[in-house]
Design a protein around this motif. Structure first.
Motif, PDB file in Angstrom:
ATOM      1  N   GLU A 142       0.796  -1.224   0.000  1.00 28.58           N
ATOM      2  CA  GLU A 142       0.000   0.000   0.000  1.00 28.58           C
ATOM      3  C   GLU A 142       0.831   1.278   0.000  1.00 28.58           C
ATOM      4  OE1 GLU A 142      -2.488  -0.013   3.544  1.00 28.58           O
ATOM      5  OE2 GLU A 142      -1.182  -1.510   4.444  1.00 28.58           O
ATOM      6  N   THR A 143       2.085   1.193  -0.448  1.00 33.12           N
ATOM      7  CA  THR A 143       2.921   2.386  -0.575  1.00 33.12           C
ATOM      8  C   THR A 143       3.757   2.295  -1.844  1.00 33.12           C
ATOM      9  OG1 THR A 143       4.841   1.485   0.595  1.00 33.12           O
ATOM     10  CG2 THR A 143       3.141   2.571   1.948  1.00 33.12           C
ATOM     11  N   ARG A 144       4.279   3.432  -2.253  1.00 32.76           N
ATOM     12  CA  ARG A 144       5.163   3.460  -3.419  1.00 32.76           C
ATOM     13  C   ARG A 144       6.400   2.592  -3.168  1.00 32.76           C
ATOM     14  NH1 ARG A 144       6.164   7.341  -7.622  1.00 32.76           N
ATOM     15  NH2 ARG A 144       4.720   8.850  -6.708  1.00 32.76           N
ATOM     16  N   GLU A 145       6.931   2.665  -1.937  1.00 29.80           N
ATOM     17  CA  GLU A 145       8.110   1.864  -1.590  1.00 29.80           C
ATOM     18  C   GLU A 145       7.815   0.372  -1.725  1.00 29.80           C
ATOM     19  OE1 GLU A 145      11.817   0.549  -0.302  1.00 29.80           O
ATOM     20  OE2 GLU A 145      11.175   2.514  -1.029  1.00 29.80           O
ATOM     21  N   ALA A 146       6.654  -0.059  -1.229  1.00 35.67           N
ATOM     22  CA  ALA A 146       6.288  -1.469  -1.323  1.00 35.67           C
ATOM     23  C   ALA A 146       6.139  -1.908  -2.777  1.00 35.67           C
ATOM     24  CB  ALA A 146       4.995  -1.719  -0.556  1.00 35.67           C
ATOM     25  N   LEU A 147       5.535  -1.058  -3.601  1.00 35.35           N
ATOM     26  CA  LEU A 147       5.394  -1.397  -5.017  1.00 35.35           C
ATOM     27  C   LEU A 147       6.748  -1.593  -5.686  1.00 35.35           C
ATOM     28  CD1 LEU A 147       2.543   0.765  -6.607  1.00 35.35           C
ATOM     29  CD2 LEU A 147       2.617  -1.717  -6.332  1.00 35.35           C
ATOM     30  N   SER A 148       7.730  -0.787  -5.269  1.00 37.92           N
ATOM     31  CA  SER A 148       9.063  -0.906  -5.870  1.00 37.92           C
ATOM     32  C   SER A 148       9.722  -2.233  -5.521  1.00 37.92           C
ATOM     33  CB  SER A 148       9.951   0.257  -5.416  1.00 37.92           C
ATOM     34  OG  SER A 148      10.357   0.100  -4.068  1.00 37.92           O
ATOM     35  N   GLN A 149       9.223  -2.902  -4.483  1.00 37.44           N
ATOM     36  CA  GLN A 149       9.777  -4.190  -4.061  1.00 37.44           C
ATOM     37  C   GLN A 149       8.762  -5.325  -4.211  1.00 37.44           C
ATOM     38  OE1 GLN A 149      12.375  -4.182  -0.560  1.00 37.44           O
ATOM     39  NE2 GLN A 149      11.934  -2.002  -0.305  1.00 37.44           N
ATOM     40  N   LEU A 150       7.805  -5.117  -5.103  1.00 35.77           N
ATOM     41  CA  LEU A 150       6.701  -6.065  -5.240  1.00 35.77           C
ATOM     42  C   LEU A 150       7.184  -7.478  -5.552  1.00 35.77           C
ATOM     43  CD1 LEU A 150       3.681  -6.664  -5.372  1.00 35.77           C
ATOM     44  CD2 LEU A 150       3.706  -5.904  -7.768  1.00 35.77           C
ATOM     45  N   LYS A 151       8.097  -7.619  -6.499  1.00 38.35           N
ATOM     46  CA  LYS A 151       8.563  -8.959  -6.866  1.00 38.35           C
ATOM     47  C   LYS A 151       9.209  -9.662  -5.685  1.00 38.35           C
ATOM     48  CE  LYS A 151       9.407  -8.363 -11.831  1.00 38.35           C
ATOM     49  NZ  LYS A 151      10.431  -8.434 -12.904  1.00 38.35           N
ATOM     50  N   GLU A 152      10.039  -8.932  -4.950  1.00 38.28           N
ATOM     51  CA  GLU A 152      10.741  -9.526  -3.811  1.00 38.28           C
ATOM     52  C   GLU A 152       9.760  -9.942  -2.715  1.00 38.28           C
ATOM     53  OE1 GLU A 152      13.486  -7.037  -6.151  1.00 38.28           O
ATOM     54  OE2 GLU A 152      11.506  -6.688  -5.272  1.00 38.28           O
ATOM     55  N   ILE A 153       8.752  -9.098  -2.465  1.00 42.54           N
ATOM     56  CA  ILE A 153       7.736  -9.403  -1.450  1.00 42.54           C
ATOM     57  C   ILE A 153       6.939 -10.636  -1.861  1.00 42.54           C
ATOM     58  CG2 ILE A 153       5.578  -8.586  -0.432  1.00 42.54           C
ATOM     59  CD1 ILE A 153       6.805  -5.730  -0.548  1.00 42.54           C
ATOM     60  N   ALA A 154       6.496 -10.648  -3.106  1.00 41.07           N
ATOM     61  CA  ALA A 154       5.617 -11.719  -3.581  1.00 41.07           C
ATOM     62  C   ALA A 154       6.299 -13.078  -3.592  1.00 41.07           C
ATOM     63  CB  ALA A 154       5.107 -11.386  -4.980  1.00 41.07           C
ATOM     64  N   GLN A 155       7.612 -13.092  -3.737  1.00 39.36           N
ATOM     65  CA  GLN A 155       8.331 -14.361  -3.858  1.00 39.36           C
ATOM     66  C   GLN A 155       8.847 -14.907  -2.525  1.00 39.36           C
ATOM     67  OE1 GLN A 155      10.562 -14.727  -7.940  1.00 39.36           O
ATOM     68  NE2 GLN A 155      10.703 -12.580  -7.347  1.00 39.36           N
TER      69      GLN A 155
END
Length: 253
Positions: free
Chosen positions: A151-164
């Motif tokens: 829910e933040t721009r920072e989180a979106l920038s790390q979306l692949k890493e979070i999702a995996q």
């Protein structure tokens, strides 16, 4: 007694679209009414409501007879909060404000017993059906579904890493907070926000990770579904109530 099956988790793994409703009013009567309305899942929210573990356990008991999957959102990525909700019998959690892969790993640890995680062990809880579920401690994670909220721009920038991160079963996009993070507070359907979310859904689709979203913008939700979102919350109880009440009063103006 058998470990209760998590039909929501099974549906996501099968690629089945799940349509949900957001339950923010801390009243089990409201939860029960919504549980019988045909939705696949319902969010029991403790982040943006006054509900806590006591209310959650009441909600879970109330909706148990209905063919709907309860999802619980803790107030924070806190192992203490998460432990209480899991012991209350929640099997699917949506953990808010995940900013990085490390925070996602912390959420995974919170829903997992040692030695792989940090969830505290208690043998006589509602989750274990008060000690009657055989081998609960070794099998619990088979049916626990962990969703993390971006829910933040920072989180979106790390979306692949979070999702995996192993143990993450799905990623949920929060348009309202994303809009604020992008500098558009109060504009969750701003074109830049919609594009960022739709692009994110595409990224998750390429990774084979289920994507979810809540919005009151029905056209946007349909776009999200076309883009590949699998768990879609289409309205909020308080919003539905207010809109219906206002519309009915307008009929008598």
């Amino acid at each position: 007694m058998n470990l209760p099956a998590n039909t929501f988790k099974a549906a996501l793994r099968s690629g089945e679209t799940q349509i949900g409703i957001w339950c923010s009013l801390p009243d089990p009567n409201v939860a029960e009414l919504l549980a019988g309305c045909g939705y696949d899942w319902m969010m029991l929210d403790t982040e943006h409501s006054t509900a806590g573990p006591n209310e959650v356990i009441s909600f879970l008991r109330t909706v148990a007879p209905y063919p709907v999957s309860p999802v619980v959102r803790p107030g924070w990525n806190s192992p203490v909060e998460i432990k209480k909700l899991l012991d209350a019998g929640a099997q699917t959690l949506l953990v808010p404000y995940i900013q990085s892969a490390q925070e996602a790993r912390s959420a995974v640890a919170a829903v997992t017993y040692p030695p792989k995680g940090v969830r505290g062990v208690s043998g006589i809880t509602r989750a274990t059906r008060y000690g009657t579920v055989a081998n609960y401690a070794t099998r619990a994670n088979e049916e626990i579904c962990l969703l993390v909220q971006v829910e933040t721009r920072e989180a979106l920038s790390q979306l692949k890493e979070i999702a995996q991160v192993p143990g993450v079963d799905g990623v949920f996009f929060g348009p309202a907070d994303l809009a604020a993070s992008f500098g558009y507070p109060g504009q969750p359907s701003h074109p830049e926000i919609k594009k960022a979310i739709l692009d994110g859904i595409g990224v998750l689709g390429d990774l084979g990770v289920p994507a979810g979203i809540l919005s009151l913008d029905q056209d946007f939700l349909r776009e999200a579904g076309t883009a590949g979102a699998l768990f879609i919350a289409v309205d909020v109880d308080s919003g539905l109530l207010r809109r219906s009440a206002v519309a009915r009063r307008a009929e008598w103006s």
